[in-house]
Structure formats: C-alpha cells, structure tokens
Design a protein around this motif. Sequence first.
Motif: not given
Length: 342
Positions: A9-25
């Motif tokens: 679940e952690y891998v799926a949630a972080t797989l496609n994080l991009r852009g300015s909101g990446r840190g918070a996500a």
Amino acid sequence: CKILRCNSEYVAATLNLRGSGRGAAFCNALRSYSHCTRKTARTCRGDLAYHSAVHGIEDLMIQNNCSKEGPTSPPRPRPPAPNHQGLETLDICNYEKSFLYKHGQPPSYQHCAAFGDPHIRTFHDDFHTCRVEGSWPLLDNDYLFVQATSSPVAKGSNATVTSKLTIIFKNMKECIDQKVYQAEIDNLPAAFEDGSVNGGERPGGSSLAIQERSPGRHVEIRADYIGTTIAIRQAGRQLSFSIRAAEEVAHAFTEEQDLQLCVGGCPRSQRISRSDCCRGQGAAEAARALCKEMLPVEDVYFQSCVFDVVTSGDVNFTMAAHGALEDARVFLPNAEKLHIFQ
C-alpha cells in the motif's frame, strides 16, 4: 502477519508522486504506513520484515521532516476477495464488467438484423435479401439459438416474411436457467415461454430481462451475462429481429454450427436481387416516395423498403425498414457503418 500488505500500500501510494505537493503527499503516505504497521504489531512481533519497516518509517519521517500526527493517504480500493469457489466476487453475470476486469478494455460488439422480406444484415455487414421459406437458424452458438420461420408474403410470391421467431438462451449455471422466447405475428409477448420475465432464481437471474417497449409492437431482451441485447418488432404482417452481441459470444460456435444467417448470410441459392422488382414501374415510383419520407438516405434500408412495398403492396413495410435502421443506430458500435450502399 500482514506487513506485506502495508508495504504494497505504501509503494502504491508513493509510486507516482510528482510536482510541488510531493512532500506533503509523501508524509501522508508515511503516516498511513505507520498506522498500518501499528495495526499488525501484535501478529508481526517476530517478523523481520515488520521490524525493518518500523525502523525504515522512522528514518524516512525524520529525513523528510514529517510530523507523526496529520492527514494520511486515502485508502487504496481493495481487490475483490475470492469467494468460496475461488472466483472473484466481481459480478460474473455482467459480461462487460468481467471482460473489462480481465482484459483492461471494453469488449467489441457486432450487429445483425433480419427484417422485411427478409433482408439479412450479417455480423460482417454483408446484406442479402432472401427467399428462405420455412425455418432457418439466424444464430446457433454456445450461448444462443435463434430460429426464424418464414412464409410467402402473398400467394405465388417469391418473397417471404418472418412469421415466427424462437430464441433460446442456453443454460449458464452461474447466471440463468435455460429460457425460451417465442413470438408470432400478432403475438409479441413480454415474457418468456414459462411466464417469467428474467433468468430465474439463480443469483444472476436478473442479468437476463425482458421489457416491453411498445405493447404488441416492440420487445427488448437484455442478456447482460453475455453482453447481448435483442430487439423484436412487428410492423404490418411481419416480424423483425435485431441483435447487438459481444464479438466473443457471436463467434462461440463449432464447424458443425455452420448454417447461421447472421454469420454467413443467405446461401447463394436463396438470395433474391432487389433490383428485379423495381425498375420503371409506377408502383416502384410510389414506393420510392413513401420510403423516402421514412428513410431519407438511399442505402440498403431504403432499397429494401422499396422492394418490400412493391412486392407486398403493404405500406407498413416502410416501418419494418425504419425500425431496423433505428435498432442499427442504437446497436452498432461504429456509427460510420450504419449505412450500407450497394
């Protein structure tokens, strides 16, 4: 111990994080990961992967300045749990959903129709006008059997019309009991032969349903378990049949089931030329004017209409061709194939 589920679940949630909101996500995902590991703490105490995950989360939270309290990632939708038969609980009696689940894309569909004289539009968009007196199979595959019975439109005439239709929806154990539908001229029932209006008592019984669109004139049968819809109409003294079937269903037959008018069209010996009836007669001109009102495009539906009105003398045949065209408009997956010109 369900630590592997937390990891995935952690891998799926972080797989496609991009852009300015990446840190918070990313922090949200770490907090979700942490919650997940806490839930498994009791059962995973002796598991090395669990202890690695817990230490890894702490390190990552420090590195990314994540607070321990705060929002978490939205939960990932769970895949359907297997039922007691080992099948996904996704609705196996909904062909479209099952196909999409298995193949990642919607199914392809094909259209066939028989109307008027009868004229046959095959699954391959061939178009024949047929003699075919007596009973002939329109379809004969693993799921469906459809038989049309034709009789002469008038004494001594070469032309015939469909006077009876028999449709058998074959037993499909997970979804429906075998059901038989029969229609005859002036008897277009809104129920199967046994009086039911669906596929029976099985869990998927509602995936086969019959509906009256216009009393005594138009009935529709939806067979969602095989991705198929059938329309039966009466116009004047003839019945017509239209079907939209999933390609896989339309092609599910053996070499022995080779005579199917929806698949191969009429045998050559049974074909009639539409042009023979309608050259330069006053009756043909009148028929053309009548048909033009209902069918402004001079395609095969228009030609069939002229042929039928001339050979039968019955203006109701304009409605037969018009109804078939309307069904094609609804059923055809590719609108560009609606009109056929010959």
